[in-house]
Scaffold this motif. Structure first.
Motif, PDB file in Angstrom:
ATOM      1  N   ASP A  37       4.780  -2.562   2.792  1.00  0.00           N
ATOM      2  CA  ASP A  37       4.355  -3.870   2.346  1.00  0.00           C
ATOM      3  C   ASP A  37       3.657  -4.615   3.469  1.00  0.00           C
ATOM      4  OD1 ASP A  37       7.664  -5.499   2.334  1.00  0.00           O
ATOM      5  OD2 ASP A  37       6.321  -4.994   3.981  1.00  0.00           O
ATOM      6  N   GLY A  38       3.286  -5.853   3.194  1.00  0.00           N
ATOM      7  CA  GLY A  38       2.528  -6.635   4.155  1.00  0.00           C
ATOM      8  C   GLY A  38       3.284  -7.005   5.411  1.00  0.00           C
ATOM      9  N   ARG A  39       4.606  -6.892   5.381  1.00  0.00           N
ATOM     10  CA  ARG A  39       5.430  -7.187   6.543  1.00  0.00           C
ATOM     11  C   ARG A  39       5.894  -5.911   7.237  1.00  0.00           C
ATOM     12  NH1 ARG A  39       7.269 -12.540   6.301  1.00  0.00           N
ATOM     13  NH2 ARG A  39       7.972 -12.120   8.439  1.00  0.00           N
ATOM     14  N   ALA A  40       5.304  -4.788   6.868  1.00  0.00           N
ATOM     15  CA  ALA A  40       5.569  -3.484   7.468  1.00  0.00           C
ATOM     16  C   ALA A  40       6.933  -2.911   7.091  1.00  0.00           C
ATOM     17  CB  ALA A  40       5.422  -3.541   8.991  1.00  0.00           C
ATOM     18  N   SER A  41       7.523  -3.412   6.027  1.00  0.00           N
ATOM     19  CA  SER A  41       8.723  -2.791   5.496  1.00  0.00           C
ATOM     20  C   SER A  41       8.322  -1.531   4.734  1.00  0.00           C
ATOM     21  CB  SER A  41       9.465  -3.755   4.574  1.00  0.00           C
ATOM     22  OG  SER A  41      10.616  -3.158   4.025  1.00  0.00           O
ATOM     23  N   THR A  42       9.047  -0.449   4.942  1.00  0.00           N
ATOM     24  CA  THR A  42       8.645   0.840   4.399  1.00  0.00           C
ATOM     25  C   THR A  42       9.715   1.452   3.514  1.00  0.00           C
ATOM     26  OG1 THR A  42       9.476   2.009   6.352  1.00  0.00           O
ATOM     27  CG2 THR A  42       7.170   1.318   6.374  1.00  0.00           C
ATOM     28  N   ASN A  43       9.268   2.318   2.630  1.00  0.00           N
ATOM     29  CA  ASN A  43      10.137   3.153   1.811  1.00  0.00           C
ATOM     30  C   ASN A  43       9.542   4.544   1.759  1.00  0.00           C
ATOM     31  OD1 ASN A  43      12.337   1.436   0.573  1.00  0.00           O
ATOM     32  ND2 ASN A  43      10.543   0.236  -0.018  1.00  0.00           N
ATOM     33  N   TYR A  44      10.411   5.549   1.795  1.00  0.00           N
ATOM     34  CA  TYR A  44       9.974   6.934   1.794  1.00  0.00           C
ATOM     35  C   TYR A  44      10.693   7.728   0.726  1.00  0.00           C
ATOM     36  CZ  TYR A  44       8.060   5.983   6.442  1.00  0.00           C
ATOM     37  OH  TYR A  44       7.359   5.469   7.504  1.00  0.00           O
ATOM     38  N   ALA A  45       9.981   8.683   0.156  1.00  0.00           N
ATOM     39  CA  ALA A  45      10.636   9.684  -0.660  1.00  0.00           C
ATOM     40  C   ALA A  45      11.550  10.520   0.219  1.00  0.00           C
ATOM     41  CB  ALA A  45       9.600  10.572  -1.341  1.00  0.00           C
ATOM     42  N   ASP A  46      12.610  11.052  -0.379  1.00  0.00           N
ATOM     43  CA  ASP A  46      13.542  11.866   0.394  1.00  0.00           C
ATOM     44  C   ASP A  46      12.839  13.033   1.084  1.00  0.00           C
ATOM     45  OD1 ASP A  46      16.371  11.506  -1.896  1.00  0.00           O
ATOM     46  OD2 ASP A  46      15.679  10.249  -0.249  1.00  0.00           O
ATOM     47  N   SER A  47      11.847  13.594   0.424  1.00  0.00           N
ATOM     48  CA  SER A  47      11.135  14.729   0.988  1.00  0.00           C
ATOM     49  C   SER A  47      10.321  14.365   2.223  1.00  0.00           C
ATOM     50  CB  SER A  47      10.208  15.342  -0.067  1.00  0.00           C
ATOM     51  OG  SER A  47       9.248  14.403  -0.511  1.00  0.00           O
ATOM     52  N   ALA A  48      10.029  13.078   2.390  1.00  0.00           N
ATOM     53  CA  ALA A  48       9.204  12.628   3.504  1.00  0.00           C
ATOM     54  C   ALA A  48      10.005  12.042   4.656  1.00  0.00           C
ATOM     55  CB  ALA A  48       8.198  11.584   3.016  1.00  0.00           C
ATOM     56  N   LYS A  49      11.225  11.640   4.405  1.00  0.00           N
ATOM     57  CA  LYS A  49      12.031  10.986   5.429  1.00  0.00           C
ATOM     58  C   LYS A  49      12.221  11.876   6.643  1.00  0.00           C
ATOM     59  CE  LYS A  49      14.703   7.996   2.343  1.00  0.00           C
ATOM     60  NZ  LYS A  49      16.040   7.709   1.768  1.00  0.00           N
ATOM     61  N   GLY A  50      12.010  11.286   7.810  1.00  0.00           N
ATOM     62  CA  GLY A  50      12.184  12.009   9.051  1.00  0.00           C
ATOM     63  C   GLY A  50      10.991  12.824   9.474  1.00  0.00           C
ATOM     64  N   ARG A  51      10.032  13.015   8.587  1.00  0.00           N
ATOM     65  CA  ARG A  51       8.847  13.808   8.905  1.00  0.00           C
ATOM     66  C   ARG A  51       7.555  12.995   8.837  1.00  0.00           C
ATOM     67  NH1 ARG A  51       7.290  17.987   5.800  1.00  0.00           N
ATOM     68  NH2 ARG A  51       8.154  17.052   3.888  1.00  0.00           N
ATOM     69  N   PHE A  52       7.483  12.075   7.894  1.00  0.00           N
ATOM     70  CA  PHE A  52       6.270  11.291   7.676  1.00  0.00           C
ATOM     71  C   PHE A  52       6.497   9.851   8.115  1.00  0.00           C
ATOM     72  CE2 PHE A  52       4.749  13.955   3.764  1.00  0.00           C
ATOM     73  CZ  PHE A  52       4.748  15.095   4.558  1.00  0.00           C
ATOM     74  N   THR A  53       5.429   9.217   8.563  1.00  0.00           N
ATOM     75  CA  THR A  53       5.456   7.812   8.917  1.00  0.00           C
ATOM     76  C   THR A  53       4.256   7.112   8.305  1.00  0.00           C
ATOM     77  OG1 THR A  53       6.550   8.277  11.036  1.00  0.00           O
ATOM     78  CG2 THR A  53       5.506   6.128  10.782  1.00  0.00           C
ATOM     79  N   ILE A  54       4.515   6.035   7.582  1.00  0.00           N
ATOM     80  CA  ILE A  54       3.442   5.221   7.033  1.00  0.00           C
ATOM     81  C   ILE A  54       3.299   3.968   7.886  1.00  0.00           C
ATOM     82  CG2 ILE A  54       4.972   4.081   5.361  1.00  0.00           C
ATOM     83  CD1 ILE A  54       2.580   3.980   3.429  1.00  0.00           C
ATOM     84  N   MET A  73       0.857  -1.169   0.000  1.00  0.00           N
ATOM     85  CA  MET A  73       0.000   0.000   0.000  1.00  0.00           C
ATOM     86  C   MET A  73       0.898   1.225   0.000  1.00  0.00           C
ATOM     87  SD  MET A  73      -2.983  -1.108   2.728  1.00  0.00           S
ATOM     88  CE  MET A  73      -4.221  -0.009   2.007  1.00  0.00           C
ATOM     89  N   GLY A  74       0.395   2.296  -0.565  1.00  0.00           N
ATOM     90  CA  GLY A  74       1.229   3.475  -0.652  1.00  0.00           C
ATOM     91  C   GLY A  74       0.446   4.765  -0.671  1.00  0.00           C
ATOM     92  N   TRP A  75       1.173   5.834  -0.422  1.00  0.00           N
ATOM     93  CA  TRP A  75       0.652   7.186  -0.520  1.00  0.00           C
ATOM     94  C   TRP A  75       1.425   7.933  -1.593  1.00  0.00           C
ATOM     95  CZ3 TRP A  75      -3.681   9.009   1.660  1.00  0.00           C
ATOM     96  CH2 TRP A  75      -4.203   8.316   2.762  1.00  0.00           C
ATOM     97  N   TYR A  76       0.682   8.622  -2.438  1.00  0.00           N
ATOM     98  CA  TYR A  76       1.227   9.471  -3.475  1.00  0.00           C
ATOM     99  C   TYR A  76       0.605  10.851  -3.335  1.00  0.00           C
ATOM    100  CZ  TYR A  76       2.726   5.090  -5.665  1.00  0.00           C
ATOM    101  OH  TYR A  76       3.307   3.869  -5.928  1.00  0.00           O
ATOM    102  N   ARG A  77       1.223  11.828  -3.955  1.00  0.00           N
ATOM    103  CA  ARG A  77       0.643  13.156  -3.925  1.00  0.00           C
ATOM    104  C   ARG A  77       0.839  13.842  -5.272  1.00  0.00           C
ATOM    105  NH1 ARG A  77       4.813  16.106   0.338  1.00  0.00           N
ATOM    106  NH2 ARG A  77       6.600  16.334  -1.098  1.00  0.00           N
ATOM    107  N   GLN A  78      -0.036  14.782  -5.546  1.00  0.00           N
ATOM    108  CA  GLN A  78       0.019  15.517  -6.792  1.00  0.00           C
ATOM    109  C   GLN A  78      -0.398  16.959  -6.547  1.00  0.00           C
ATOM    110  OE1 GLN A  78      -2.355  13.889  -9.992  1.00  0.00           O
ATOM    111  NE2 GLN A  78      -1.001  14.782 -11.519  1.00  0.00           N
TER     112      GLN A  78
END
Length: 122
Positions: free
Chosen positions: A52-69, A34-39
């Motif tokens: 992903d289903g095991r809670a592994s995450t990836n973030y855009a550089d702009s979101a790192k340190g500020r956003f949590t999925i 599952m993911g979040w996108y913006r426009q």
């Protein structure tokens, strides 16, 4: 039919926080990524965060340190906690998922929500 519904957007001052949610409904067996996108207006849609289903995450550089999925698999819901918001975070935020249909066990690719507006004032 599978539907994603986002909520939690709104107007917030710079430095503030919002929590977005995206609930998947329908005959769903499971959801993998599952993911979040913006426009933003006049710009291409961009990735914000993936989980992903095991809670592994990836973030855009702009979101790192500020956003949590994060996600609640029992509720088929994914969240985006947004902190230290900046005016450049202003955009329509979209949820995306690849659910597996309960009856057929077939994966449906790239199901999108309707989007929720996030506006950050300076």
């Amino acid at each position: 039919q599978v539907q994603l519904v986002e909520s939690g957007g709104g107007l917030v001052q710079a430095g503030g926080s919002l929590r977005l949610s995206c609930a998947a409904s329908g005959s769903i067996f499971s959801i993998g990524i599952m993911g979040w996108y913006r426009q933003a207006p006049g710009k291409q849609r961009e990735l914000v965060a993936l989980i992903d289903g095991r809670a592994s995450t990836n973030y855009a550089d702009s979101a790192k340190g500020r956003f949590t999925i994060f996600r609640d698999n029992a509720k088929n819901t994914v969240y985006l906690e947004m902190n230290s918001l900046k005016p450049e975070d202003t955009a329509v935020y979209y949820c995306n998922a690849d659910p597996v249909i309960l009856t057929s066990r077939i994966r449906v690719f790239n199901v999108w929500g309707q989007g929720t507006q996030v506006t950050v004032s300076s």
